[in-house]
Scaffold this motif. Structure first.
Motif, PDB file in Angstrom:
ATOM      1  N   VAL A   1       0.832  -1.204   0.000  1.00  0.00           N
ATOM      2  CA  VAL A   1       0.000   0.000   0.000  1.00  0.00           C
ATOM      3  C   VAL A   1       0.865   1.252   0.000  1.00  0.00           C
ATOM      4  O   VAL A   1       0.580   2.223  -0.705  1.00  0.00           O
ATOM      5  CB  VAL A   1      -0.951  -0.006   1.215  1.00  0.00           C
ATOM      6  CG1 VAL A   1      -1.687   1.322   1.327  1.00  0.00           C
ATOM      7  CG2 VAL A   1      -1.937  -1.157   1.112  1.00  0.00           C
ATOM      8  N   ARG A   2       1.947   1.238   0.794  1.00  0.00           N
ATOM      9  CA  ARG A   2       2.828   2.402   0.865  1.00  0.00           C
ATOM     10  C   ARG A   2       3.502   2.668  -0.476  1.00  0.00           C
ATOM     11  O   ARG A   2       3.652   3.823  -0.889  1.00  0.00           O
ATOM     12  CB  ARG A   2       3.874   2.194   1.966  1.00  0.00           C
ATOM     13  CG  ARG A   2       4.734   3.427   2.228  1.00  0.00           C
ATOM     14  CD  ARG A   2       5.469   3.345   3.549  1.00  0.00           C
ATOM     15  NE  ARG A   2       6.329   2.164   3.632  1.00  0.00           N
ATOM     16  CZ  ARG A   2       6.096   1.146   4.453  1.00  0.00           C
ATOM     17  NH1 ARG A   2       5.018   1.135   5.224  1.00  0.00           N
ATOM     18  NH2 ARG A   2       6.918   0.103   4.495  1.00  0.00           N
ATOM     19  N   ALA A   3       3.906   1.609  -1.166  1.00  0.00           N
ATOM     20  CA  ALA A   3       4.550   1.779  -2.468  1.00  0.00           C
ATOM     21  C   ALA A   3       3.572   2.349  -3.490  1.00  0.00           C
ATOM     22  O   ALA A   3       3.906   3.261  -4.253  1.00  0.00           O
ATOM     23  CB  ALA A   3       5.101   0.439  -2.953  1.00  0.00           C
ATOM     24  N   LEU A   4       2.357   1.836  -3.508  1.00  0.00           N
ATOM     25  CA  LEU A   4       1.359   2.331  -4.461  1.00  0.00           C
ATOM     26  C   LEU A   4       0.944   3.764  -4.154  1.00  0.00           C
ATOM     27  O   LEU A   4       0.604   4.529  -5.064  1.00  0.00           O
ATOM     28  CB  LEU A   4       0.127   1.419  -4.451  1.00  0.00           C
ATOM     29  CG  LEU A   4       0.285   0.054  -5.136  1.00  0.00           C
ATOM     30  CD1 LEU A   4      -0.986  -0.777  -4.968  1.00  0.00           C
ATOM     31  CD2 LEU A   4       0.620   0.209  -6.614  1.00  0.00           C
ATOM     32  N   SER A   5       0.959   4.138  -2.868  1.00  0.00           N
ATOM     33  CA  SER A   5       0.542   5.492  -2.495  1.00  0.00           C
ATOM     34  C   SER A   5       1.475   6.556  -3.059  1.00  0.00           C
ATOM     35  O   SER A   5       1.065   7.706  -3.268  1.00  0.00           O
ATOM     36  CB  SER A   5       0.470   5.621  -0.967  1.00  0.00           C
ATOM     37  OG  SER A   5       1.757   5.491  -0.391  1.00  0.00           O
ATOM     38  N   THR A   6       2.730   6.175  -3.332  1.00  0.00           N
ATOM     39  CA  THR A   6       3.678   7.148  -3.910  1.00  0.00           C
ATOM     40  C   THR A   6       3.365   7.441  -5.377  1.00  0.00           C
ATOM     41  O   THR A   6       3.922   8.383  -5.944  1.00  0.00           O
ATOM     42  CB  THR A   6       5.121   6.634  -3.800  1.00  0.00           C
ATOM     43  OG1 THR A   6       5.261   5.429  -4.577  1.00  0.00           O
ATOM     44  CG2 THR A   6       5.481   6.330  -2.346  1.00  0.00           C
ATOM     45  N   CYS A   7       2.483   6.637  -5.985  1.00  0.00           N
ATOM     46  CA  CYS A   7       2.146   6.817  -7.404  1.00  0.00           C
ATOM     47  C   CYS A   7       0.849   7.579  -7.613  1.00  0.00           C
ATOM     48  O   CYS A   7       0.509   7.904  -8.760  1.00  0.00           O
ATOM     49  CB  CYS A   7       2.032   5.452  -8.087  1.00  0.00           C
ATOM     50  SG  CYS A   7       3.514   4.435  -8.006  1.00  0.00           S
ATOM     51  N   ILE A   8       0.111   7.858  -6.534  1.00  0.00           N
ATOM     52  CA  ILE A   8      -1.224   8.444  -6.687  1.00  0.00           C
ATOM     53  C   ILE A   8      -1.164   9.807  -7.372  1.00  0.00           C
ATOM     54  O   ILE A   8      -1.941  10.099  -8.283  1.00  0.00           O
ATOM     55  CB  ILE A   8      -1.921   8.560  -5.314  1.00  0.00           C
ATOM     56  CG1 ILE A   8      -2.228   7.159  -4.773  1.00  0.00           C
ATOM     57  CG2 ILE A   8      -3.209   9.370  -5.430  1.00  0.00           C
ATOM     58  CD1 ILE A   8      -2.842   7.148  -3.400  1.00  0.00           C
ATOM     59  N   SER A   9      -0.232  10.663  -6.948  1.00  0.00           N
ATOM     60  CA  SER A   9      -0.132  12.004  -7.533  1.00  0.00           C
ATOM     61  C   SER A   9       0.143  11.926  -9.031  1.00  0.00           C
ATOM     62  O   SER A   9      -0.475  12.645  -9.831  1.00  0.00           O
ATOM     63  CB  SER A   9       0.974  12.801  -6.839  1.00  0.00           C
ATOM     64  OG  SER A   9       0.702  12.964  -5.473  1.00  0.00           O
ATOM     65  N   HIS A  10       1.079  11.052  -9.399  1.00  0.00           N
ATOM     66  CA  HIS A  10       1.419  10.935 -10.821  1.00  0.00           C
ATOM     67  C   HIS A  10       0.258  10.358 -11.617  1.00  0.00           C
ATOM     68  O   HIS A  10      -0.022  10.810 -12.740  1.00  0.00           O
ATOM     69  CB  HIS A  10       2.660  10.062 -10.991  1.00  0.00           C
ATOM     70  CG  HIS A  10       3.038   9.846 -12.426  1.00  0.00           C
ATOM     71  ND1 HIS A  10       2.798   8.669 -13.090  1.00  0.00           N
ATOM     72  CD2 HIS A  10       3.605  10.696 -13.341  1.00  0.00           C
ATOM     73  CE1 HIS A  10       3.221   8.778 -14.343  1.00  0.00           C
ATOM     74  NE2 HIS A  10       3.712   9.989 -14.521  1.00  0.00           N
ATOM     75  N   LEU A  11      -0.440   9.385 -11.067  1.00  0.00           N
ATOM     76  CA  LEU A  11      -1.605   8.820 -11.745  1.00  0.00           C
ATOM     77  C   LEU A  11      -2.672   9.881 -11.988  1.00  0.00           C
ATOM     78  O   LEU A  11      -3.288   9.927 -13.056  1.00  0.00           O
ATOM     79  CB  LEU A  11      -2.181   7.665 -10.927  1.00  0.00           C
ATOM     80  CG  LEU A  11      -1.554   6.287 -11.152  1.00  0.00           C
ATOM     81  CD1 LEU A  11      -2.112   5.280 -10.144  1.00  0.00           C
ATOM     82  CD2 LEU A  11      -1.781   5.806 -12.569  1.00  0.00           C
ATOM     83  N   CYS A  12      -2.889  10.735 -10.990  1.00  0.00           N
ATOM     84  CA  CYS A  12      -3.856  11.834 -11.149  1.00  0.00           C
ATOM     85  C   CYS A  12      -3.421  12.770 -12.263  1.00  0.00           C
ATOM     86  O   CYS A  12      -4.252  13.207 -13.080  1.00  0.00           O
ATOM     87  CB  CYS A  12      -4.003  12.599  -9.827  1.00  0.00           C
ATOM     88  SG  CYS A  12      -4.829  11.685  -8.511  1.00  0.00           S
ATOM     89  N   ALA A  13      -2.115  13.101 -12.312  1.00  0.00           N
ATOM     90  CA  ALA A  13      -1.605  13.988 -13.362  1.00  0.00           C
ATOM     91  C   ALA A  13      -1.777  13.359 -14.745  1.00  0.00           C
ATOM     92  O   ALA A  13      -2.139  14.040 -15.712  1.00  0.00           O
ATOM     93  CB  ALA A  13      -0.133  14.313 -13.098  1.00  0.00           C
ATOM     94  N   VAL A  14      -1.527  12.056 -14.845  1.00  0.00           N
ATOM     95  CA  VAL A  14      -1.688  11.351 -16.123  1.00  0.00           C
ATOM     96  C   VAL A  14      -3.150  11.364 -16.565  1.00  0.00           C
ATOM     97  O   VAL A  14      -3.465  11.643 -17.734  1.00  0.00           O
ATOM     98  CB  VAL A  14      -1.171   9.900 -16.004  1.00  0.00           C
ATOM     99  CG1 VAL A  14      -1.569   9.082 -17.222  1.00  0.00           C
ATOM    100  CG2 VAL A  14       0.340   9.887 -15.837  1.00  0.00           C
ATOM    101  N   LEU A  15      -4.057  11.076 -15.634  1.00  0.00           N
ATOM    102  CA  LEU A  15      -5.487  11.069 -15.962  1.00  0.00           C
ATOM    103  C   LEU A  15      -5.967  12.464 -16.341  1.00  0.00           C
ATOM    104  O   LEU A  15      -6.772  12.625 -17.275  1.00  0.00           O
ATOM    105  CB  LEU A  15      -6.288  10.542 -14.773  1.00  0.00           C
ATOM    106  CG  LEU A  15      -6.104   9.051 -14.460  1.00  0.00           C
ATOM    107  CD1 LEU A  15      -6.841   8.678 -13.183  1.00  0.00           C
ATOM    108  CD2 LEU A  15      -6.590   8.190 -15.624  1.00  0.00           C
ATOM    109  N   LEU A  16      -5.478  13.495 -15.649  1.00  0.00           N
ATOM    110  CA  LEU A  16      -5.863  14.867 -15.965  1.00  0.00           C
ATOM    111  C   LEU A  16      -5.401  15.268 -17.362  1.00  0.00           C
ATOM    112  O   LEU A  16      -6.075  16.049 -18.046  1.00  0.00           O
ATOM    113  CB  LEU A  16      -5.275  15.835 -14.932  1.00  0.00           C
ATOM    114  CG  LEU A  16      -5.954  15.902 -13.566  1.00  0.00           C
ATOM    115  CD1 LEU A  16      -5.099  16.684 -12.577  1.00  0.00           C
ATOM    116  CD2 LEU A  16      -7.331  16.543 -13.686  1.00  0.00           C
TER     117      LEU A  16
END
Length: 311
Positions: free
Chosen positions: A237-252
């Motif tokens: 979970v901690r490893a995936l949480s570091t990707c949330i911001s980038h995933l949001c930027a990609v989706l945006l």
């Protein structure tokens, strides 16, 4: 009027369009656009200032974020330069040379942003799959070279487009459907053969947007594969949480572009207003939202911003 319809390239003029049928409330419409532009400039400038002045943020992830912030500032400025001119001053006329210059900056900066998002996906992959060698793989000189490649790639791919369009003759209706210039819009205005421009525009799109999106998807498949091999659920979970911001930027960045392509193909006659609104969302929302997303999701960055404002 003769100058507008002249087939001579140097004397041709295009007419930009804001939101058809809403000319009486353009001043009110300009308020949210001004707000979005201010949020974009201030938010990305704050991100840049915090990263530059705080040595603890001189890490690969934040350096890539600063590249994204610079690109977002350029992209929102290139788009808003004519958009606010229409809504505030009803300044619709734009020369073909100025239109091609705006086209170049919008497309090249979009390409650079796509490349930076790909680099950020690579950064997350290295950080999760090989954390012990993270700092040795993504050194500052290597990051600088990767950033330079992103810029050169975006500029080199888009650079021929204005010159290909400049060879065309413009003698048809000269009213663009948006408040800014794009490659597809200018090609519709030409009355000469545009097959070369059309083919090259498709090649440019495939070589940047489609290729980058596929590589980003591949990066996250490999990240997911690595994370699922981690025994501890908490570490996963901690490893995936570091990707949330980038995933949001990609989706945006990619979702409005995909939506705009779908609307243009299947809603040409029935939804011109939807196409215009989707175009604004595609170019104006990501630069505004990216600093907000990273400030909210990154605890370290958020703490530094709060500390800076308290001082």
């Amino acid at each position: 009027m003769s100058a507008v319809n002249d087939t001579n390239f140097n004397s041709a003029v295009f007419l930009l369009t804001g939101i058809p049928g809403q000319e009486d409330v353009y001043l009110w419409i300009s308020v949210p656009f001004c707000f979005m532009y201010v949020i974009s400039i201030v938010g990305n400038s704050v991100i840049l200032f915090i990263i530059k002045t705080d040595p603890s943020l001189h890490e690969p992830m934040y350096i890539f974020l600063s590249m994204l912030a610079v690109t977002d500032i350029g992209l929102s400025t290139a788009t808003m330069s004519t958009t606010l001119g229409i809504f505030l001053f009803n300044a619709r006329e734009i020369s073909v040379d100025a239109c091609l210059a705006q086209l170049f900056f919008i497309h090249s900066l979009s390409g650079i942003e796509s490349s930076v998002l790909l680099l950020m996906a690579f950064d997350r992959f290295v950080a999760i799959s090989n954390p012990l060698r993270y700092a040795s793989i993504l050194t500052l000189p290597r990051i600088a070279k990767m950033g330079l490649v992103c810029v050169l790639r975006g500029v080199a791919v888009v650079f021929p487009l204005p010159f290909l369009l400049k060879r065309s003759q413009y003698c048809q209706a000269n009213v663009l459907s948006r408040s800014y210039c794009l490659n597809q819009e200018i090609m519709k205005m030409a009355c000469s053969d545009i097959r070369v421009s059309s083919i090259y525009g498709l090649v440019a799109t495939v070589s940047i947007a489609m290729l980058d999106s596929l590589l980003i998807l591949l990066s996250y498949i490999m990240i997911l594969k690595t994370v699922l091999s981690i025994a501890s659920h908490a570490e996963c979970v901690r490893a995936l949480s570091t990707c949330i911001s980038h995933l949001c930027a990609v989706l945006l960045f990619y979702t409005p572009g995909i939506g705009l392509s779908i609307v243009q193909r299947f809603g040409n006659s029935s939804s011109p207003l939807l196409q215009i609104l989707m175009g604004y969302v595609y170019l104006l929302v990501p630069p505004m939202m990216n600093p907000i997303v990273y400030s909210v999701k990154s605890k370290h960055l958020r703490a530094r911003i709060i500390m800076a404002f308290k001082k």
